[in-house]
Design a protein around this motif. Structure first.
Motif, PDB file in Angstrom:
ATOM      1  N   ALA A 109       0.819  -1.211   0.000  1.00  0.00           N
ATOM      2  CA  ALA A 109       0.000   0.000   0.000  1.00  0.00           C
ATOM      3  C   ALA A 109       0.857   1.266   0.000  1.00  0.00           C
ATOM      4  O   ALA A 109       0.405   2.333  -0.412  1.00  0.00           O
ATOM      5  N   ASP A 110       2.112   1.162   0.466  1.00  0.00           N
ATOM      6  CA  ASP A 110       2.965   2.359   0.521  1.00  0.00           C
ATOM      7  C   ASP A 110       3.961   2.405  -0.638  1.00  0.00           C
ATOM      8  O   ASP A 110       5.009   3.033  -0.547  1.00  0.00           O
ATOM      9  N   SER A 111       3.612   1.748  -1.763  1.00  0.00           N
ATOM     10  CA  SER A 111       4.548   1.679  -2.886  1.00  0.00           C
ATOM     11  C   SER A 111       4.610   2.948  -3.731  1.00  0.00           C
ATOM     12  O   SER A 111       5.489   3.062  -4.586  1.00  0.00           O
ATOM     13  N   ALA A 112       3.684   3.877  -3.540  1.00  0.00           N
ATOM     14  CA  ALA A 112       3.748   5.127  -4.312  1.00  0.00           C
ATOM     15  C   ALA A 112       3.860   6.298  -3.332  1.00  0.00           C
ATOM     16  O   ALA A 112       4.875   6.445  -2.659  1.00  0.00           O
ATOM     17  N   LYS A 113       2.802   7.125  -3.212  1.00  0.00           N
ATOM     18  CA  LYS A 113       2.865   8.276  -2.309  1.00  0.00           C
ATOM     19  C   LYS A 113       3.092   7.866  -0.847  1.00  0.00           C
ATOM     20  O   LYS A 113       2.527   6.876  -0.379  1.00  0.00           O
ATOM     21  N   ARG A 114       3.921   8.628  -0.167  1.00  0.00           N
ATOM     22  CA  ARG A 114       4.012   8.511   1.297  1.00  0.00           C
ATOM     23  C   ARG A 114       3.912   9.888   1.922  1.00  0.00           C
ATOM     24  O   ARG A 114       4.223  10.887   1.281  1.00  0.00           O
ATOM     25  N   THR A 115       3.484   9.902   3.183  1.00  0.00           N
ATOM     26  CA  THR A 115       3.461  11.152   3.941  1.00  0.00           C
ATOM     27  C   THR A 115       4.763  11.264   4.732  1.00  0.00           C
ATOM     28  O   THR A 115       5.480  10.283   4.920  1.00  0.00           O
ATOM     29  N   TYR A 116       5.034  12.464   5.241  1.00  0.00           N
ATOM     30  CA  TYR A 116       6.221  12.655   6.073  1.00  0.00           C
ATOM     31  C   TYR A 116       6.163  11.723   7.279  1.00  0.00           C
ATOM     32  O   TYR A 116       7.154  11.082   7.630  1.00  0.00           O
ATOM     33  N   ALA A 117       4.976  11.628   7.902  1.00  0.00           N
ATOM     34  CA  ALA A 117       4.826  10.777   9.103  1.00  0.00           C
ATOM     35  C   ALA A 117       5.201   9.329   8.798  1.00  0.00           C
ATOM     36  O   ALA A 117       5.826   8.655   9.619  1.00  0.00           O
ATOM     37  N   GLU A 118       4.827   8.861   7.607  1.00  0.00           N
ATOM     38  CA  GLU A 118       5.168   7.470   7.251  1.00  0.00           C
ATOM     39  C   GLU A 118       6.682   7.286   7.122  1.00  0.00           C
ATOM     40  O   GLU A 118       7.220   6.254   7.535  1.00  0.00           O
TER      41      GLU A 118
END
Ligand SMILES: [Zn+2]
Length: 256
Positions: A109-118
């Motif tokens: 699920a985190d293979s594209a956009k990530r947030t700073y928190a992630e």
């Protein structure tokens, strides 16, 4: 990077073509980060490169992410968000792969956009067990650990690199530098929505198809990771990038 600047010899210089306001960092950590992740600043094909070498907090990331055109799609069972030109070319690569009975799918699920928190959470997921391990091995004291923990996540980066220079490594298996497991907070190309982690990264044919659509490898320490540079590989030398072959794979790095 719309107007490409060249030096007197007609050669494009990576440093002269960074987004407006960005300069080559003077400190060793900044230079290492640019060397490791900086190919993204040469992105073409309608992509917007990040406006910072390191995003310092969630506000800087969300401001950047809000001001660019993005597209969300369900791919391989996950909803992924990328800059629109990057998503269009990824879909074109997936279609081309299908014609050869191949798939190109995200690793998670985190293979594209990530947030700073992630990215901060991922960083801590390597720093925490590493600190624990090096205390158990008698290499770090409780005081030294408390000093690291008192720092902001980004301030921890030079400290971790310093410990690694003394042989205390923080990758998942504790045998290599932490950047083999995670990008320092605020440096991940996923924050710019121009990165995609592919399950099929070991398949040379899948890599070739992705490259034909502007998706190439730019981070030697991260094998599943592809970067949208939005240009043909034949153009990369002229964008200030250099070709590096590592483990039989082609990587494009900033020519610093
Ligand atoms: Zn990645």
């Amino acid at each position: 990077m719309n107007k490409i600047k060249k030096n007197k010899a007609g050669k494009l210089v990576f440093a002269d073509n960074l987004p407006r306001g960005l300069k080559i960092p003077k400190d060793a950590v900044g230079q290492r980060i640019l060397n490791e992740y900086g190919a993204i600043f040469a992105a073409q094909g309608g992509a917007t490169p990040p406006n910072k070498i390191v995003f310092k907090n969630e506000t800087q990331v969300s401001t950047f992410q809000k001001n660019i055109e993005t597209t969300s799609e369900f791919i391989g069972g996950f909803e992924l968000e990328l800059q629109t030109p990057a998503m269009e070319k990824l879909k074109a690569a997936i279609n081309e792969a299908e014609q050869s009975d191949l798939t190109i799918t995200p690793r998670g699920a985190d293979s594209a956009k990530r947030t700073y928190a992630e990215t901060v959470k991922l960083w801590a997921s390597r720093v925490d067990p590493g600190l624990k391990h090096w205390v158990e091995m008698g290499r770090l004291s409780a005081t030294e650990v408390a000093e690291v923990r008192a720092l902001s996540q980004f301030e921890q980066v030079p400290k971790i690199f310093e410990m690694e220079s003394k042989g205390m490594f923080f990758s998942k298996d504790l045998s290599k530098t932490i950047i083999y497991s995670v990008a320092p907070p605020g440096t991940s190309q996923h924050l710019s929505m121009l990165a995609f982690d592919a399950s099929e990264h070991e398949n040379p044919q899948a890599r070739e198809i992705l490259a034909r659509h502007g998706w190439v490898q730019t981070v030697v320490s991260d094998l599943p990771h592809f970067t949208f540079l939005g240009a043909a590989e034949s153009e990369f030398n002229n964008l200030g990038l250099k070709k590096v072959i590592d483990g039989g794979r082609v990587f494009w790095l900033p020519d610093l």
